[in-house]
Design an enzyme around this catalytic site. Structure first.
Site, PDB file in Angstrom:
ATOM      1  N   LYS A 106      36.596 -13.901  22.934  1.00  0.00           N
ATOM      2  CA  LYS A 106      37.332 -12.644  23.126  1.00  0.00           C
ATOM      3  C   LYS A 106      38.211 -12.778  24.354  1.00  0.00           C
ATOM      4  O   LYS A 106      37.955 -13.617  25.217  1.00  0.00           O
ATOM      5  CB  LYS A 106      36.347 -11.483  23.334  1.00  0.00           C
ATOM      6  CG  LYS A 106      36.918 -10.135  22.988  1.00  0.00           C
ATOM      7  CD  LYS A 106      36.841  -9.868  21.491  1.00  0.00           C
ATOM      8  CE  LYS A 106      37.446  -8.536  21.126  1.00  0.00           C
ATOM      9  NZ  LYS A 106      37.133  -8.171  19.738  1.00  0.00           N
TER      10      LYS A 106
HETATM   11  P1  NAD Z   1      43.778   0.509  18.380  1.00  0.00           P
HETATM   12  O1  NAD Z   1      44.362   0.257  19.723  1.00  0.00           O
HETATM   13  O2  NAD Z   1      44.611   0.319  17.184  1.00  0.00           O
HETATM   14  O3  NAD Z   1      43.180   1.999  18.324  1.00  0.00           O
HETATM   15  C1  NAD Z   1      42.264   2.461  19.275  1.00  0.00           C
HETATM   16  C2  NAD Z   1      42.096   3.968  19.118  1.00  0.00           C
HETATM   17  O4  NAD Z   1      41.070   4.410  20.020  1.00  0.00           O
HETATM   18  C3  NAD Z   1      43.347   4.759  19.479  1.00  0.00           C
HETATM   19  O5  NAD Z   1      43.424   5.923  18.688  1.00  0.00           O
HETATM   20  C4  NAD Z   1      43.108   5.125  20.937  1.00  0.00           C
HETATM   21  O6  NAD Z   1      43.838   6.272  21.373  1.00  0.00           O
HETATM   22  C5  NAD Z   1      41.607   5.375  20.931  1.00  0.00           C
HETATM   23  N1  NAD Z   1      41.023   5.182  22.249  1.00  0.00           N
HETATM   24  C6  NAD Z   1      41.293   4.187  23.139  1.00  0.00           C
HETATM   25  N2  NAD Z   1      40.564   4.359  24.258  1.00  0.00           N
HETATM   26  C7  NAD Z   1      39.823   5.472  24.057  1.00  0.00           C
HETATM   27  C8  NAD Z   1      38.889   6.171  24.865  1.00  0.00           C
HETATM   28  N3  NAD Z   1      38.609   5.768  26.096  1.00  0.00           N
HETATM   29  N4  NAD Z   1      38.299   7.279  24.326  1.00  0.00           N
HETATM   30  C9  NAD Z   1      38.616   7.707  23.076  1.00  0.00           C
HETATM   31  N5  NAD Z   1      39.500   7.096  22.285  1.00  0.00           N
HETATM   32  C10 NAD Z   1      40.094   6.002  22.773  1.00  0.00           C
HETATM   33  O7  NAD Z   1      42.466  -0.407  18.336  1.00  0.00           O
HETATM   34  P2  NAD Z   1      41.668  -0.882  17.042  1.00  0.00           P
HETATM   35  O8  NAD Z   1      42.153  -2.230  16.688  1.00  0.00           O
HETATM   36  O9  NAD Z   1      41.643   0.199  16.039  1.00  0.00           O
HETATM   37  O10 NAD Z   1      40.205  -1.081  17.647  1.00  0.00           O
HETATM   38  C11 NAD Z   1      39.277   0.003  17.744  1.00  0.00           C
HETATM   39  C12 NAD Z   1      37.877  -0.556  17.854  1.00  0.00           C
HETATM   40  O11 NAD Z   1      37.603  -1.359  16.706  1.00  0.00           O
HETATM   41  C13 NAD Z   1      37.612  -1.463  19.052  1.00  0.00           C
HETATM   42  O12 NAD Z   1      36.273  -1.300  19.463  1.00  0.00           O
HETATM   43  C14 NAD Z   1      37.802  -2.855  18.476  1.00  0.00           C
HETATM   44  O13 NAD Z   1      37.126  -3.844  19.227  1.00  0.00           O
HETATM   45  C15 NAD Z   1      37.184  -2.658  17.113  1.00  0.00           C
HETATM   46  N6  NAD Z   1      37.593  -3.649  16.101  1.00  0.00           N
HETATM   47  C16 NAD Z   1      38.910  -3.833  15.795  1.00  0.00           C
HETATM   48  C17 NAD Z   1      39.252  -4.756  14.803  1.00  0.00           C
HETATM   49  C18 NAD Z   1      40.674  -4.968  14.362  1.00  0.00           C
HETATM   50  O14 NAD Z   1      40.880  -5.697  13.396  1.00  0.00           O
HETATM   51  N7  NAD Z   1      41.669  -4.364  14.994  1.00  0.00           N
HETATM   52  C19 NAD Z   1      38.252  -5.491  14.162  1.00  0.00           C
HETATM   53  C20 NAD Z   1      36.920  -5.257  14.481  1.00  0.00           C
HETATM   54  C21 NAD Z   1      36.610  -4.328  15.449  1.00  0.00           C
END
Ligand code: NAD
Length: 418
Positions: A106
């Protein structure tokens, strides 16, 4: 930060729990609680106004025993080394649970990307890539998007790496645009995986998922995709949130309109609809619903609010949203928690497909991607569910039994060098 809320302490605690459950060799348990390597880099960036700002970046390999490292890059003002170590550790277990020939890694940069111009963001990404260039590569470690990074950021990484190495190397990152070696279905993959696992679990519990109510925290790539898939099936989504606010409407939110709103960088707090009530992220987590999908950041369900959670199923779209203390409380309450390493593994699964396609220079159609994704994730779900029933343990520990078992075997077969 308390130990309960330090993500790396959480990851280590989860290893202790599964080690006890499996009677794991104590040497392997201790080995899994360390990361193979951590790189901390300084990223000096000439800002548009001529000032110099220096950002801190990280890349961590937790384990490359089962294959090259794999894991996203996060841009956030809150990223720190322990968070990245935890996220890398969870990637190892996620890849092992799906039986992908990949390890766990990561990365992150401590920055608020919303405060940078597009050119500053590009310079930051390219310099970060140059700083970590010796520890990434198609057969070393393959980054991907995570919070606040997307296909545009992946393009810059791919280009910077390729320029430095003197050859076009699409396989250095996944989550790229399709035109430069990305895969169809990758952007939706994490949400799609959640969707498949939801259906698998509802079948076991005799629920019709279309008749249930949903609350989704985080409305980005993961939260936005799963909300849209559910909305398209006629499901009622009572509440969603981003970092600015939560919004709630008992009659069900209009997800396509809200997606259109956030697509251009708008915050949910500025969305106007008189029927919608603004709630905090804390209120959202404890809202009454059938299915809660935390899809934002770590530690959203901890010992302080776990007793107030009012749902039947939690699908962890985010990594690390539930602490081990909260897990115990939820298990007692009879709430099914589908752990992150299973629920959100669709992203890494299709990243793996993208990586294979890049290496072979042969690209698949969407129906093949989704069919293979469904097969792999449902297989992992079925095995996890079976073990949880047989051992009377929660789904997280069951998933870890499988993942850690495979890793322990690989470590044993390879032995310790020298
Ligand atoms: P993203 O940046 O596209 O979206 C994140 C969302 O969470 C946004 O709506 C943002 O405003 C909100 N957010 C950010 N900080 C916050 C906080 N402190 N409190 C409340 N809301 C908050 O990110 P993503 O890719 O959707 O990732 C979201 C989660 O999913 C993370 O934990 C990431 O590790 C996990 N994840 C993502 C993927 C992927 O393919 N993108 C895969 C597996 C897991």
């Amino acid at each position: 930060m308390t130990t309960e809320l330090n993500p790396f302490d959480v990851a280590k605690k989860q290893i202790d729990i599964v080690a006890k459950e499996m009677g794991l060799d104590p040497n392997i348990r201790e080995y899994l609680k360390r990361v193979e390597r951590s790189l901390i880099v300084s990223i000096p960036i000439m800002m548009d106004d001529g000032s110099l700002k220096i950002f801190e970046g990280y890349r961590v390999h937790h384990s490359t025993v089962r294959g090259p490292g794999k894991g996203g890059i996060r841009y956030s003002p809150d990223v720190n080394l322990d968070e990245v170590k935890a996220l890398a550790t969870w990637m190892t277990f996620k890849c092992s649970l799906l039986n992908l020939p990949l390890g766990g890694a990561k990365g992150g940069v401590r920055v608020n990307p919303r405060k940078l111009s597009e050119r500053e963001l590009e310079r930051l990404t390219r310099r970060y890539t140059a700083e970590i260039i010796n520890v990434i590569g198609p057969d070393i470690d393959i980054p991907a998007p995570d919070i606040a990074t997307d296909k545009k950021v992946m393009s810059w990484i791919m280009d910077t790496y390729s320029m430095q190495k003197g050859r076009s190397t699409p396989g250095v990152v996944t989550g790229k645009p399709i035109e430069i070696g990305g895969s169809v279905g990758r952007e939706q993959a994490t949400g799609m995986g959640i969707y498949f696992v939801l259906q698998g679990l509802c079948e076991k519990l005799n629920f019709n998922y279309k008749e249930l109510s949903y609350v989704v925290q985080g409305f980005g790539n993961v939260g936005g995709t799963i909300a849209e898939l559910l909305y398209n099936d006629g499901c009622k989504i009572l509440a969603i949130s981003d970092i600015s606010t939560g919004i709630f409407y008992e009659g069900g939110l209009d997800i396509p309109k809200l997606l259109e709103w956030v697509k251009y960088g708008n915050y949910l707090k500025d969305y106007k609809d008189d029927r919608y009530k603004l709630i905090t992220n804390d209120e959202l987590i404890t809202s009454k619903c059938d299915i809660l999908i935390p899809a934002a950041i770590e530690n959203q369900i901890a010992k302080d609010n776990a007793n107030n959670i009012d749902c039947k199923i939690i699908l962890e779209g985010a990594n690390g949203p539930t602490t081990p203390k909260a897990d115990k409380i939820l298990f007692k309450k009879g709430i099914h928690v589908v752990p992150d390493i299973l629920a959100n593994s669709g992203g890494v699964c299709v990243s793996y497909f993208e990586y294979i396609q890049d290496i072979h220079s042969y690209f698949w159609k969407l129906d093949r991607i989704n069919k293979e994704l469904k097969r792999i994730i449902i297989e992992a779900f079925e095995e996890t569910y079976r073990i949880s029933q047989k051992r009377k343990i929660n789904l997280r520990t069951a998933a870890y039994v499988i993942a850690v078992g495979r890793l322990a075997k690989a470590i044993e077969l390879r032995g310790f060098f020298p």
